[in-house]
Design an enzyme around this catalytic site. Structure first.
Site, PDB file in Angstrom:
ATOM      1  N   HIS A 135      -0.559  -8.233   1.603  1.00  0.00           N
ATOM      2  CA  HIS A 135      -1.373  -7.042   1.824  1.00  0.00           C
ATOM      3  C   HIS A 135      -1.029  -6.352   3.149  1.00  0.00           C
ATOM      4  O   HIS A 135      -1.227  -5.149   3.292  1.00  0.00           O
ATOM      5  CB  HIS A 135      -2.858  -7.427   1.801  1.00  0.00           C
ATOM      6  CG  HIS A 135      -3.751  -6.261   1.477  1.00  0.00           C
ATOM      7  ND1 HIS A 135      -3.789  -5.682   0.226  1.00  0.00           N
ATOM      8  CD2 HIS A 135      -4.621  -5.549   2.217  1.00  0.00           C
ATOM      9  CE1 HIS A 135      -4.643  -4.674   0.223  1.00  0.00           C
ATOM     10  NE2 HIS A 135      -5.163  -4.566   1.419  1.00  0.00           N
ATOM     11  N   ASP A 162      -0.521 -11.181  -2.793  1.00  0.00           N
ATOM     12  CA  ASP A 162      -1.630 -10.398  -2.224  1.00  0.00           C
ATOM     13  C   ASP A 162      -2.902 -10.705  -3.015  1.00  0.00           C
ATOM     14  O   ASP A 162      -3.005 -10.347  -4.183  1.00  0.00           O
ATOM     15  CB  ASP A 162      -1.295  -8.905  -2.316  1.00  0.00           C
ATOM     16  CG  ASP A 162      -2.436  -8.014  -1.811  1.00  0.00           C
ATOM     17  OD1 ASP A 162      -3.449  -8.546  -1.330  1.00  0.00           O
ATOM     18  OD2 ASP A 162      -2.289  -6.777  -1.893  1.00  0.00           O
ATOM     19  N   SER A 182      -4.085   0.268  -0.341  1.00  0.00           N
ATOM     20  CA  SER A 182      -5.382  -0.415  -0.376  1.00  0.00           C
ATOM     21  C   SER A 182      -6.516   0.590  -0.624  1.00  0.00           C
ATOM     22  O   SER A 182      -6.554   1.215  -1.690  1.00  0.00           O
ATOM     23  CB  SER A 182      -5.564  -1.192   0.928  1.00  0.00           C
ATOM     24  OG  SER A 182      -6.574  -2.148   0.808  1.00  0.00           O
TER      25      SER A 182
END
Lengths: 334, 334
Positions: free
Chosen positions: A310, A281, A126
């Site tokens: 995620h 995601d 991320s």
């Protein structure tokens, strides 16, 4: 936890961060040739410890083989952040920080503190993947391999809206926010609970809540409310709200081309790249991750099916853990 | 706008709504045999006028052929709602209303006011589809055909969380909310803007924001902020916040089996049913709509591809309009 203190650090915003500080942890031993280092930057709200779930003997991130550096990031305590910085840059007055600032200070840690000239792998999840992309574009000669998980070089339009709406606004609209000069972190608790609801609503793939296949149930929660309280509310309550907002704004502005041509920037990457996305995601959708990979000269794209999407960051299932370890094993073998 | 006034109305909560009132509009003329009526209940935040985009001569909902009733719903002005009701049920003290209450008062309108014994079609979008399901289960002998668009008999777990997080909580957490006894609707304006952000984030399919294929651009907006301000903020600002909250809570509690066995309830439907879902609609995902259709004895399921997803309600493209009209034409032909 160790600290790297580069002194006064010139942020890309033009502001000088006095007595800047970067927290970090290491695992393993740096070889005499300094050729076994891996850098593993962090995600939004993450701590170096949170990434240790991916490190272990016999696993790809093996501390008996590699020297693994887990750096902090600006905006996130105990590194320089709103909650750890003295006036005039305390709390609501902390200057804007950017992914490029993280990478520049991490570069100084890696080169000045450890004398490392080449990293075997830079990887991240991320916002950690945003730092990974910035590393590979900014210092191509130093990044032999890169691996991006559930991330990308910059956020999509939807993801920018998400960072604003689900992460930042619940806190900044809290009646006790006071432009970031709240009396103490727990004063904006209702904002943190709204943030917990908003992230519970938006982060997981739809299947996570689907009747008969509930992801939250497999994690041992008794109900959705139980999941929200003990997972998301606990996650947000453990952090300083100004720190979270600083990191969200940093993620929104991520762009290794610095407002230029992203395709050209990504074409300069020389690292062997692995780009991994998770089915469903919404923060970094597989189709967009694949488009990023397609712009990197030596990249492999892989989509991993996971009910956690995620949240696979947290190694919530043995299946996720094995699929991700396998991907890391392959990238390190090349 | 006309009003049906059933007097004191016993809500399913056990509270008596004094001087209850149901707004409605009609198009076309009721035949002497009273065999050409269509009932078209409304969505959350909708008005009877909002549905007129689906009515027109030569189209399936043809007022030269059918007598089309567009009823209001409890919780939505100018029908009995927090903003239109006198003390002791004004504003924050308005009693909980349920989809079953809407359908019971609409049933009295249809039978007492118009003397109609059979409806050729009951149709609705979203919360209007919830009312459609309730009609078909509660009064099977009166509903010859039903059509559900982007809706279902009850909300999924995710959709309940969405109703709470994106619709209700932004308003009720506004510092000026005051348990619904705010000074005037504009006092909770920051809540309405957070609601606009939350709905912009969650209602449209991901493709709506995707670079190169932006749905908002096709609607004539200059940017995402422009879309949020002129579409979503305008939509929410036009409504009374207590009314919106009452409708959201009503939608959360929707259940034509009243806490019983939904499969058994749906199996009692005798209407010829059409269940339409829109690709990428997270509020009523196609897979869940199909599962609903599979539990109705005489049902057809259809998925329509639209960049607008749940917002197809508003007939935003000629392509959506034609696909939906075609589906309605087929259900009315059977």
């Amino acid at each position: 936890m160790d600290f790297f203190e580069p002194g006064d650090f010139a942020l890309s915003s033009g502001i000088t961060l006095v007595n800047a500080r970067l927290a970090y942890k290491t695992h393993g031993t740096l070889s005499a040739a300094k050729d076994n280092a891996i850098l593993f930057p962090n995600f939004l709200g993450g701590t170096p410890e949170a990434l240790e779930v991916w490190i272990g003997e016999g696993r790809p991130l093996d501390p008996s083989k590699y020297f693994i550096i887990l750096p902090g990031q600006f905006g996130s305590a105990p590194s320089s952040s709103p909650s750890t910085t003295a006036a005039p840059f305390d709390r609501g007055a902390f200057p804007a920080v950017h992914i490029a600032d993280d990478v520049r200070v991490q570069h100084r840690l890696v080169t000045e503190k450890f004398g490392i000239q080449e990293l075997q792998l830079v990887l991240g999840w991320s916002v950690g993947a945003m730092q990974t992309y910035e590393w590979a574009v900014r210092f191509p000669g130093m990044v032999k391999r890169m691996a991006s998980f559930a991330g990308g070089p910059r956020p999509s339009a939807w993801t920018k809206l998400w960072l604003h709406t689900a992460i930042e606004e619940p806190l900044t609209s809290d009646p006790h926010w006071n432009n970031g000069f709240y009396t103490d972190a727990q004063a904006v608790l209702t904002g943190m609970y709204r943030q917990a609801h908003a992230t519970a609503l938006t982060v997981q793939p739809p299947g996570f809540y689907r009747e008969g296949a509930e992801g939250w149930r497999s994690l041992g929660f008794a109900s959705i409310d139980d999941f929200i309280s003990r997972f998301w509310a606990t996650f947000w309550r453990s952090q300083d709200p100004n720190d979270v907002v600083a990191q969200a704004r940093k993620a929104r502005s991520a762009d290794p081309s610095a407002g230029g041509d992203l395709t050209a920037a990504l074409s300069r990457i020389t690292a062997k790249a692995l780009v991994v996305a998770f089915t469903g995601d919404p923060i970094f959708p597989p189709a967009e991750c694949k488009a990023d990979a397609d712009r990197i000269p030596h990249a492999q794209f892989r989509e991993i099916e996971s009910v956690f999407g995620h949240l696979a960051t947290f190694a919530l299932s043995e299946q996720d853990k094995q699929a991700i370890d396998q991907a890391l094993r392959e990238v390190l073998a090349n």
